[in-house]
Motif scaffolding. Structure first.
Motif, PDB file in Angstrom:
ATOM      1  N   PRO A   1      13.575  -8.771  -1.561  1.00 30.31           N
ATOM      2  CA  PRO A   1      12.619  -9.799  -1.140  1.00 30.31           C
ATOM      3  C   PRO A   1      13.302 -11.030  -0.563  1.00 30.31           C
ATOM      4  O   PRO A   1      12.825 -11.603   0.428  1.00 30.31           O
ATOM      5  CB  PRO A   1      11.872 -10.122  -2.439  1.00 30.31           C
ATOM      6  CG  PRO A   1      11.926  -8.852  -3.225  1.00 30.31           C
ATOM      7  CD  PRO A   1      13.284  -8.288  -2.938  1.00 30.31           C
ATOM      8  N   ALA A   2      14.425 -11.452  -1.142  1.00 29.24           N
ATOM      9  CA  ALA A   2      15.117 -12.637  -0.643  1.00 29.24           C
ATOM     10  C   ALA A   2      15.648 -12.418   0.771  1.00 29.24           C
ATOM     11  O   ALA A   2      15.556 -13.307   1.623  1.00 29.24           O
ATOM     12  CB  ALA A   2      16.257 -13.011  -1.587  1.00 29.24           C
TER      13      ALA A   2
ATOM     14  N   GLY B   1      -0.517  -7.767 -12.549  1.00 29.37           N
ATOM     15  CA  GLY B   1      -0.186  -8.001 -11.148  1.00 29.37           C
ATOM     16  C   GLY B   1      -0.448  -9.424 -10.692  1.00 29.37           C
ATOM     17  O   GLY B   1      -0.588  -9.685  -9.492  1.00 29.37           O
ATOM     18  N   VAL B   2      -0.502 -10.355 -11.628  1.00 25.40           N
ATOM     19  CA  VAL B   2      -0.746 -11.766 -11.316  1.00 25.40           C
ATOM     20  C   VAL B   2       0.446 -12.592 -11.789  1.00 25.40           C
ATOM     21  O   VAL B   2       0.942 -12.403 -12.895  1.00 25.40           O
ATOM     22  CB  VAL B   2      -2.044 -12.271 -11.984  1.00 25.40           C
ATOM     23  CG1 VAL B   2      -2.220 -13.773 -11.812  1.00 25.40           C
ATOM     24  CG2 VAL B   2      -3.252 -11.525 -11.414  1.00 25.40           C
ATOM     25  N   GLY B   3       0.904 -13.509 -10.942  1.00 24.05           N
ATOM     26  CA  GLY B   3       2.001 -14.388 -11.322  1.00 24.05           C
ATOM     27  C   GLY B   3       1.508 -15.546 -12.172  1.00 24.05           C
ATOM     28  O   GLY B   3       0.361 -15.979 -12.041  1.00 24.05           O
TER      29      GLY B   3
ATOM     30  N   ALA C   1       6.554 -16.881 -12.087  1.00 20.73           N
ATOM     31  CA  ALA C   1       6.481 -16.975 -10.630  1.00 20.73           C
ATOM     32  C   ALA C   1       6.718 -18.398 -10.156  1.00 20.73           C
ATOM     33  O   ALA C   1       7.345 -18.620  -9.119  1.00 20.73           O
ATOM     34  CB  ALA C   1       5.114 -16.486 -10.150  1.00 20.73           C
ATOM     35  N   MET C   2       6.206 -19.367 -10.924  1.00 22.23           N
ATOM     36  CA  MET C   2       6.344 -20.767 -10.537  1.00 22.23           C
ATOM     37  C   MET C   2       6.597 -21.631 -11.765  1.00 22.23           C
ATOM     38  O   MET C   2       6.221 -21.264 -12.884  1.00 22.23           O
ATOM     39  CB  MET C   2       5.069 -21.275  -9.834  1.00 22.23           C
ATOM     40  CG  MET C   2       4.750 -20.624  -8.517  1.00 22.23           C
ATOM     41  SD  MET C   2       3.316 -21.452  -7.749  1.00 22.23           S
ATOM     42  CE  MET C   2       3.067 -20.428  -6.308  1.00 22.23           C
ATOM     43  N   VAL C   3       7.189 -22.784 -11.515  1.00 16.51           N
ATOM     44  CA  VAL C   3       7.288 -23.856 -12.507  1.00 16.51           C
ATOM     45  C   VAL C   3       6.650 -25.093 -11.894  1.00 16.51           C
ATOM     46  O   VAL C   3       7.036 -25.515 -10.805  1.00 16.51           O
ATOM     47  CB  VAL C   3       8.751 -24.144 -12.894  1.00 16.51           C
ATOM     48  CG1 VAL C   3       8.822 -25.375 -13.819  1.00 16.51           C
ATOM     49  CG2 VAL C   3       9.387 -22.935 -13.561  1.00 16.51           C
ATOM     50  N   MET C   4       5.653 -25.646 -12.593  1.00 13.49           N
ATOM     51  CA  MET C   4       4.981 -26.849 -12.100  1.00 13.49           C
ATOM     52  C   MET C   4       5.620 -28.093 -12.706  1.00 13.49           C
ATOM     53  O   MET C   4       5.813 -28.177 -13.918  1.00 13.49           O
ATOM     54  CB  MET C   4       3.483 -26.826 -12.444  1.00 13.49           C
ATOM     55  CG  MET C   4       2.735 -28.074 -11.974  1.00 13.49           C
ATOM     56  SD  MET C   4       0.961 -28.054 -12.354  1.00 13.49           S
ATOM     57  CE  MET C   4       0.375 -26.901 -11.102  1.00 13.49           C
TER      58      MET C   4
ATOM     59  N   TYR D   1       7.011 -11.869  -0.807  1.00 17.77           N
ATOM     60  CA  TYR D   1       7.500 -10.493  -0.689  1.00 17.77           C
ATOM     61  C   TYR D   1       7.508  -9.801  -2.061  1.00 17.77           C
ATOM     62  O   TYR D   1       7.173  -8.619  -2.170  1.00 17.77           O
ATOM     63  CB  TYR D   1       8.897 -10.467  -0.067  1.00 17.77           C
ATOM     64  CG  TYR D   1       8.874 -10.533   1.448  1.00 17.77           C
ATOM     65  CD1 TYR D   1       8.515  -9.417   2.206  1.00 17.77           C
ATOM     66  CD2 TYR D   1       9.202 -11.706   2.115  1.00 17.77           C
ATOM     67  CE1 TYR D   1       8.474  -9.468   3.589  1.00 17.77           C
ATOM     68  CE2 TYR D   1       9.163 -11.781   3.500  1.00 17.77           C
ATOM     69  CZ  TYR D   1       8.810 -10.651   4.237  1.00 17.77           C
ATOM     70  OH  TYR D   1       8.755 -10.720   5.611  1.00 17.77           O
ATOM     71  N   GLN D   2       7.885 -10.522  -3.097  1.00 19.74           N
ATOM     72  CA  GLN D   2       7.876  -9.934  -4.429  1.00 19.74           C
ATOM     73  C   GLN D   2       6.482  -9.484  -4.845  1.00 19.74           C
ATOM     74  O   GLN D   2       6.311  -8.464  -5.525  1.00 19.74           O
ATOM     75  CB  GLN D   2       8.408 -10.960  -5.444  1.00 19.74           C
ATOM     76  CG  GLN D   2       9.888 -11.238  -5.338  1.00 19.74           C
ATOM     77  CD  GLN D   2      10.321 -12.423  -6.191  1.00 19.74           C
ATOM     78  OE1 GLN D   2       9.514 -13.242  -6.592  1.00 19.74           O
ATOM     79  NE2 GLN D   2      11.612 -12.512  -6.463  1.00 19.74           N
ATOM     80  N   MET D   3       5.464 -10.234  -4.412  1.00 16.28           N
ATOM     81  CA  MET D   3       4.092  -9.945  -4.819  1.00 16.28           C
ATOM     82  C   MET D   3       3.343  -9.055  -3.824  1.00 16.28           C
ATOM     83  O   MET D   3       2.167  -8.770  -4.010  1.00 16.28           O
ATOM     84  CB  MET D   3       3.339 -11.262  -5.014  1.00 16.28           C
ATOM     85  CG  MET D   3       3.929 -12.151  -6.091  1.00 16.28           C
ATOM     86  SD  MET D   3       2.944 -13.616  -6.428  1.00 16.28           S
ATOM     87  CE  MET D   3       1.513 -12.847  -7.198  1.00 16.28           C
TER      88      MET D   3
END
Length: 425
Positions: free
Chosen positions: A81-82, A259-261, A309-312, A419-421
Motif C-alpha cells: 500500500p505504501a 472491515g472498519v478502521g 487506522a488513525m490517531v486524533m 490502499y490498505q482499506m
C-alpha cells in the motif's frame, strides 16, 4: 630487454606457421571488436567498471545482478500500500495532494450534492457524517453512496462518523444498535467488547462508513463531573490506564474484524482538563500530563499493539509537554513523541478545527499548523472552514518547498490508508 643479433639479421622463420598465427590473431581481434560494439551501453559501462581496481568485496557484491529471490522481494515491496500510495501521489498536482488532507462535514438532513464541488473540483478526500442521523442504515448508505459518486472511482472517500456509544452516537435508527456508553463497555470483558464492536462495525459498514472516530482513551484524572469533555459524558472506559488500553485494543480489533478502521482519541488525553475544547477556550490547559504518565500510557500501549487506522490529536495544551501550542499543532508531541518515540506511522487527524479551542487562530493557518507539526488530516466541523483551510495549505506549499514536502508526506500517509482499506486502486 637486450636484443640478440645474428650477423645483423634475424634468422628467417618458416612462413606457414607465421601466416596461420597472424590469421588467428586477426580473427580474434575482429570477434572481440564485434562483440564490444554489440554490447549495450550499460554493459560497456559494466566492463569498464570491472577494469578498474576494486577496493573491497562489498563493492563487487553491490554490482552483482539481483538474484531471482531479491527480484521477487522487490516486486512484493512495489505492491505494498505504501508503494502504491507513493506512485499515486507522484501523479497528483499540489491541489490534489492538499485535498487529501481535508475531512469535510456532512450534516444530518443535508444534501450530499452540497459537497459535490468540494469533492470533484477541490479534491477533498474525506467526509465526516455528524449530527443526529436517525433514519437508519439505509438513509446513511444513500448519503454515503452519493458522496462517493463525486469522487474518482480509483480514489474513493474516507467516510467517517463519531460512533462511540452512549451520548455520542451520531448514527441511529433501523439497522443500528443502541450502543452502551464507553463506561458500560468498560464493564464488559475484552472478548465481549471485541465481539460487540464487530457487530457495531458491521452496521457502520452496511451504512457506507469505513472509519469510526472512536474509541476515546482518555484516563480521567480529576473528578468525573468536572471533566466536561470526557468524564461528565461517560465517553471513557472508566478504568485505569491499563484497563483503558486493553478495552481500546478490543474495540479497535472488533471494528477491524468488520472491515472498519478505528481512531483513538484525543492524544495525549483529555482526562485532566475541565473545559470542553469544542465549546470553550477556558479550562483547556492540562497542567499534569507528562510523557511518561498514566494518561498518555493508555494511548501508547494501544497504538503499539493495535495499530489503529488513525490517531486524533487533542486541541488542549499540555504544559508539562509543550506549553507553546495545542497538541494538534505541536511538533514535539506529533513528530517527536507519537511518530518518534511511539513509532506510529499512520494517519494523524485533528480534532475539529472549527472548535472554540482554536478560534483565536486565523482559519487559513489551521491546516498549515497541523501539517507543519506532522499531522495529516484536518477534521472540520463547519463547512465554511473547508475552503479557507484548504487554500491556506496550498498557498503555504506554493511558497515553501519544505512545507510542500510535508504536504506530500501527509498525503502519502492518507493514500496508504486508502490502499490498505481498498478505497484506492
Amino acid at each position: 630487454m637486450q636484443q640478440i643479433k645474428h650477423g645483423g639479421r634475424r634468422p628467417r622463420p618458416s612462413s606457414a606457421p607465421t601466416i596461420i598465427a597472424a590469421m588467428l590473431c586477426v580473427v580474434a581481434l575482429v570477434a572481440a571488436g564485434t562483440a564490444w560494439w554489440m554490447l549495450r551501453p550499460q554493459q560497456k559501462d559494466a566492463l569498464e567498471h570491472l577494469a578498474q581496481p576494486q577496493s573491497s568485496s562489498s563493492t563487487l557484491n553491490r554490482d552483482k545482478a539481483p538474484t531471482p529471490k531479491s527480484q521477487e522481494h522487490q516486486k512484493a515491496a512495489d505492491d505494498s500500500p505504501a508503494a502504491k500510495a507513493s506512485r499515486a501521489i507522484a501523479t497528483m498536482s499540489l491541489d490534489e495532494r492538499a485535498g487529501q488532507l481535508i475531512m469535510a462535514p456532512m450534516f444530518a438532513g443535508g444534501n450530499p450534492a452540497d459537497l459535490s464541488a468540494l469533492i470533484s473540483t477541490r479534491h477533498v478526500g474525506s467526509v465526516v457524517l455528524i449530527g443526529n442521523w436517525n433514519n437508519g442504515t439505509a438513509a446513511a448508505k444513500t448519503a454515503a453512496d452519493a458522496l462517493q459518486s463525486y469522487a474518482p472511482s480509483g480514489n474513493q472517500l474516507i467516510v467517517s462518523t463519531d460512533q462511540e456509544g452512549g451520548q455520542v452516537q451520531h448514527l441511529k435508527g433501523s439497522g443500528f444498535d443502541t450502543m452502551p456508553s464507553a463506561v458500560a463497555q468498560g464493564q464488559m470483558s475484552a472478548d465481549t467488547l471485541r465481539s460487540s464492536a464487530k457487530t457495531w462495525g458491521g452496521q457502520l459498514k452496511q451504512a457506507g462508513i469505513n472509519i469510526d472516530l472512536a474509541p476515546v482513551l482518555g484516563t480521567v484524572q480529576v473528578k468525573r463531573s468536572s471533566n466536561a469533555p470526557i468524564g461528565a459524558l461517560n465517553r471513557d472506559f472508566g478504568l485505569d490506564s491499563n484497563g483503558n488500553a486493553q478495552h481500546g485494543i478490543a474495540f479497535i480489533e472488533g471494528m477491524r474484524d468488520a472491515g472498519v478502521g478505528a481512531t483513538v482519541k484525543h492524544y495525549p488525553g483529555l482526562g485532566a482538563v475541565t473545559g470542553n475544547t469544542d465549546f470553550t477556550t477556558e479550562g483547556i490547559l492540562d497542567t499534569t500530563t507528562t510523557l511518561d504518565g498514566e494518561q498518555i500510557g493508555a494511548f501508547n500501549t494501544t497504538i503499539k499493539q493495535a495499530k489503529p487506522a488513525m490517531v486524533m490529536m487533542s486541541l488542549a495544551t499540555y504544559q508539562r509537554i509543550d506549553s507553546s501550542a495545542p497538541a494538534a499543532f505541536s511538533s514535539k508531541i506529533i513528530d517527536g513523541t507519537l511518530r518518534g518515540s511511539v513509532g506510529y506511522d499512520g494517519v494523524v487527524i485533528s480534532d475539529s478545527l472549527s472548535a472554540a479551542a482554536v478560534s483565536g487562530i486565523a482559519t487559513k493557518d489551521l491546516g498549515v499548523r497541523l501539517v507543519d507539526a506532522g499531522g495529516d488530516l484536518a477534521c472540520i466541523g463547519d463547512t465554511s472552514y473547508v475552503t479557507p483551510i484548504l487554500d491556506g495549505i496550498i498557498a503555504r506549499a506554493q511558497s515553501d518547498p519544505a512545507f510542500a514536502k510535508k504536504v506530500t508526506a501527509s498525503a502519502t500517509r492518507v493514500m496508504t490508508l486508502k490502499y490498505q482499506m481498498g478505497l484506492a486502486k
